[in-house]
Structure formats: structure tokens, C-alpha cells
Write a protein that holds these residues in place. Structure first.
Motif, PDB file in Angstrom:
ATOM      1  N   SER A  56       0.854  -1.175   0.000  1.00  0.00           N
ATOM      2  CA  SER A  56       0.000   0.000   0.000  1.00  0.00           C
ATOM      3  C   SER A  56       0.897   1.236   0.000  1.00  0.00           C
ATOM      4  O   SER A  56       2.028   1.218   0.488  1.00  0.00           O
ATOM      5  N   TRP A  57       0.388   2.300  -0.534  1.00  0.00           N
ATOM      6  CA  TRP A  57       1.150   3.532  -0.669  1.00  0.00           C
ATOM      7  C   TRP A  57       1.476   4.137   0.690  1.00  0.00           C
ATOM      8  O   TRP A  57       0.660   4.095   1.605  1.00  0.00           O
ATOM      9  N   ASP A  83       0.858  13.247   3.272  1.00  0.00           N
ATOM     10  CA  ASP A  83      -0.325  12.380   3.233  1.00  0.00           C
ATOM     11  C   ASP A  83      -1.151  12.650   1.970  1.00  0.00           C
ATOM     12  O   ASP A  83      -1.593  11.717   1.298  1.00  0.00           O
ATOM     13  N   GLU A  84      -1.352  13.928   1.640  1.00  0.00           N
ATOM     14  CA  GLU A  84      -2.108  14.297   0.436  1.00  0.00           C
ATOM     15  C   GLU A  84      -1.403  13.817  -0.828  1.00  0.00           C
ATOM     16  O   GLU A  84      -2.052  13.278  -1.744  1.00  0.00           O
ATOM     17  N   THR A 117       0.609  11.327  -1.106  1.00  0.00           N
ATOM     18  CA  THR A 117       0.525   9.866  -1.147  1.00  0.00           C
ATOM     19  C   THR A 117      -0.838   9.410  -1.661  1.00  0.00           C
ATOM     20  O   THR A 117      -0.924   8.500  -2.491  1.00  0.00           O
ATOM     21  N   ARG A 118      -1.905  10.065  -1.201  1.00  0.00           N
ATOM     22  CA  ARG A 118      -3.246   9.719  -1.712  1.00  0.00           C
ATOM     23  C   ARG A 118      -3.353  10.024  -3.208  1.00  0.00           C
ATOM     24  O   ARG A 118      -3.932   9.241  -3.964  1.00  0.00           O
ATOM     25  N   SER A 149      -1.425   7.379  -5.162  1.00  0.00           N
ATOM     26  CA  SER A 149      -2.184   6.130  -5.159  1.00  0.00           C
ATOM     27  C   SER A 149      -3.305   6.166  -6.193  1.00  0.00           C
ATOM     28  O   SER A 149      -3.530   5.200  -6.924  1.00  0.00           O
TER      29      SER A 149
END
Length: 82
Positions: A2-3, A29-30, A32-33, A36
Motif C-alpha cells: 500500500s502507498w 499524506d495528500e 501519497t493519496r 495512489s
């Protein structure tokens, strides 16, 4: 897999203000989303890796690199405002 994102806080964040580090982590975090969503299953990615990029936050800026095959956003440099 998972990322995820990562950096070495002992090396990169030494002496940086906590508020700046919190902003960097929030934007990481942003990113990475977004990675993904863009690359999906990065382990199956066969194209060239994207170039590194910079991102500005209120307390400074940072340099990052997305490696789809590793499903990871690597934070390479932190530069807090003086």
C-alpha cells in the motif's frame, strides 16, 4: 503493498520547527493519496519514474520524489523558513 511516504527525521528534520514538520507530514499524506489514485498498483507500473518536485508550505518548503514501483513518496529535503 500500500502507498506510504517516508523521510529520515533524524537527518532531515533536525532543528526544524514542529509546526513546519506537521505541515510537511500533512501534505505528504495528500501527495501519497494522489499518487495512489494516479498510479494505482504501483508494483505493476512500467513507465519512467516521475521527476522530483518541490512543495511550499507555510513554514518553508520540501523536495519529494514519487517512486511508483515502491508505492512510496520519499521526502528528500526539508527547508524551513529562517
Amino acid at each position: 503493498m500500500s502507498w506510504s511516504w517516508e523521510y529520515d527525521p533524524d537527518d532531515l528534520a533536525d532543528g526544524a520547527p514542529e509546526a513546519f514538520i506537521a505541515q510537511v507530514e500533512e501534505v505528504a499524506d495528500e501527495l501519497t493519496r494522489a499518487a495512489s489514485a494516479l498510479y494505482g498498483d504501483g508494483t505493476a507500473f512500467t513507465g519512467p519514474n516521475p521527476r522530483g518536485a518541490t512543495r511550499t508550505v507555510d513554514g518553508g518548503m520540501f523536495v519529494y520524489l514519487v517512486i511508483p514501483r515502491s508505492e512510496c513518496v520519499y521526502i528528500r529535503q526539508l527547508t524551513p523558513k529562517p
